[in-house]
Enzyme design. Sequence first.
Site: not given
Length: 979
Positions: A538, A541, A614
């Site tokens: 996770d 980015e 999300d």
Amino acid sequence: MRAFRSLLVLAAVPAALAFKSQDFKTCSQSGFCRRGRALSARASESPSWRSPYSVDASSIALSSDQASFIAAVKSSIYPDVKFSLDVRIHDDGVVRVRMDEVDGLRKHYDEAASWALLDEPKVSQQVQWKVGKDGVSAVYGAKKDVEVKVAFEPLKVTLLRNGKEQVVLNNRGLLHMEHFRTKESVAKGKEGIAVPEEGLDIDDDAQVVLGAHPRTAWFEGEQEDSWWEETFNSFTDPKPRGPESLSVDIDFPNHGHVYGIPQHATRLDLPTTTGENAHYSDPYRLYNADVFEYLADSTTSLYGSIPFMHAHSADSTVAIFNAVGSDTFIDIGHPTAKSSTSHWISETGILDVFIFPGPTPADVFAQYTRLTGTPALPAHWALGYHQCRWNYVSSDDVRTVQKRFDEEDIPVDVFWLDIEYSEEHKYFIWDRKHFPDPVDMIKDVEAIGRHMVVIVDPHLKRTNDYPVYKQATELGILVKKGDGTTDYEGWCWSGSSAWVDFFNPGSWDWWKSLFKTESQGEQWSWVDSTVDTGIWNDMNEPSIFNGPEISMPRENIHYGGWEHRDLHNINGMLFHNLTSQAAMARTDPPKRPFVLTRSFYAGSQRFGAMWTGDNLGTWEHMAVGVKMVLANNIAGFSFAGSDVGGFFGNPEPEMLVRWYGVGIFSPFFRAHAHIDTKRREPFLLDEPYKGIVRDMLRLRYAMLPVWYTAFREASVTGLPVVRPHFVVFPQDENGFSLDDQFFVGGSGLLVKPVTRKGATEETVYLPAEDQVYYDYFNDYAYRSTSSKGKEITVSAELHQIPLFIRGGSIIPTRERPRRSSPLMKRDPFTLRVALSSDGSARGELYLDDGETFSHQQGQFVWREFAAEKPTKKSKGVRISSRDLAAQKPAEAVDHVALTTYDSSNAFAKDIADVRVEKIVVLGLPAKPSSVTIESGKELRWTYTPGVASSDKKGGTASVLVIRDPKLAITGDWSILVQA
């Protein structure tokens, strides 16, 4: 649990708590995009506009075999700046066009393709370029119907088929590669230069100084718009290299629909961003970002970026892959109903565009995945149901959740742990207060065939008592600040954090070693884990709470001296790639890894699964999640899904049930929830909701053979696991914009998930073909027509999902309820034979051990089932099974070249006792007189005749049930139904 997080980030990152549009740039807030859009506006406003870029005909240099060429490109705006053009055609007809600045002050970033591509593509030796007066051209293809033209002045690249334009680069003259310059040269060039009133009416013989010529001001703009520095909110982005953006228009003059470029929360058929009737005012953006609570209808960039776009019409499908890794904005227009335009504006990089000639969707998928790789064949268990939340708070909590699933007889394969398992968010290190026995806990889950997935995020807590950070510091493999020497410090869940630079080869073996489950002496390893533990990547980015746009400063420095701005969109893929390799390296021989990623790029499909981030527990997010998963599938990344129930919020029972109806038809199927939500595991639901979800989950498990077979096909051909209408029926124009229903692989299953509150019925579109579609649950037969598609209205009560079997399909399922998918390995099969309008059907089944790579050595079973009339006038049917792998060994598995196949391989022998326990035949026109194995043995069967509807347009199909024929799933056999 969240007290630490709140204290950590409250002052620094309120943006991380909820979506705020002001935290992320729009085009008007981004200097390079403003410049690119302004160039487009000036071009459209001037009827005499033409691109300043042209090919120097005298510089054309053909390769010795004439299969590729390079040439010099010059600009009438900057005649002293040199560019090179490289055009080549690959073995499969893909055209690659590259342009770069030559002998500039420094290099433009040119490594994006090397991270995305499997290998350097082979140039075709069958193509020969011909140099003419006005350009260079080549004709190729089996039918010699494809042509590439490179016009000299202005530079333009056109792909044609049968003389019809398919793709055109620089059609509108928006190509512009900003050359490197210095502040001093620009300042000097501006002295004493007057700008004429008419920007186009310029004496080409006038003295030219870089940045000073009147034509320059007209072309690039009269102002230095964020050339050397840019401010956004409280952040300043220094740009010592100056302007270096790349702008290019890529048009599809005869294709009215464009798809792809995930990740965005929008329709599959991408709406326009330009023109009077634009659906959006801002371009689509590709900039991997942690967009908390993202909008359900927006061009906002999300967690991943794949710069791959399909263009489609009833005549053909083409596509382009723009190999760029920097922040990119894309405008889309439709000048007419039959044409599409796109304008790509990137912050940095070279022009490196791949043009896929198609002409079918299947051709495009094959061409693209030959370059970037097909989706990995996942472990079989990974296709089951995944149960997650932020967070299961202890070892006892995990054991209790597993116990409740078993008590309620609800199947599940995977339990997940979010960040709270770790001590102070030092990943790999367990919080011993709440997880005192991690290995025992994991083994308790694995004891009945289940698995655990544990999160490992990329930020490393900056403390020397954390061995992972300490070793990374000592190895010198952390991302640097803009000075190139100081390790970068940012804030994330761990507090003060550092980030490994995975572009640095020195990090690769070290990272893989961390996941070893046995002690390695002074080298740290994850001994508190098991070799079967899956990994969740996770925040890659990367998400940085106190960084610009919740990410890394663009001036940070990576291996090779490249700035983060050059490779931002690629960054997350490398983390996923290395973690996948690390998971495989835990065993010898390796097992197939399961690694979930949030951030991705072209090629990420080779390494595991993704999810859409999300999302919110709303009906809008449920609906757009279906579209987003389809977009990822047609962009090569099939193993995709959205959080069931929505990450945020507390969905009411109706919404949660409907979301499970979406989830069971998603390639990746996981329920997940925010730490502040109420517990919503399916066993907590009241009746009838709990029973409905249980039945849905059992349907998913019954259909695992269908999903696994679809993944095998995707891993070999690149065809997506879930397929929108235009992929399956590329000439049916009524279905080109459909994105709320889809087909599962090549199985013939058509599904329309229900995503509307209070729905009791749904409208389903049946394709334009002379075919029958059977309701999966009640055997009702609907007939479409070849002249045009047909809309039908079907019942869709809460317990119902519109699901159909296309006539001509055979569906293999396993109907016995089990607690987890590994417990089904020896279960018998049911075959549903859905006869087509002409009385035939076919289907496939692929099986292997579901864990290792032994299938690449021929350890698998690949069967074809067929149904056909024994004679032309017969009303009966012959149902048979044959070894498809023996017929097509080279097509059986990807990454290997099987020349022969041994049907008696060890895996086939191991499941030799697995049988077919039932065959259901739909649509037989008459009651059988006998049902026998080809040898003559009579079988037990029952027959229910069909019932026509009152309007004679459909009706319940006849159903023949053949009970326990005791036929091996691995064997060749034939059943004759006489009627």
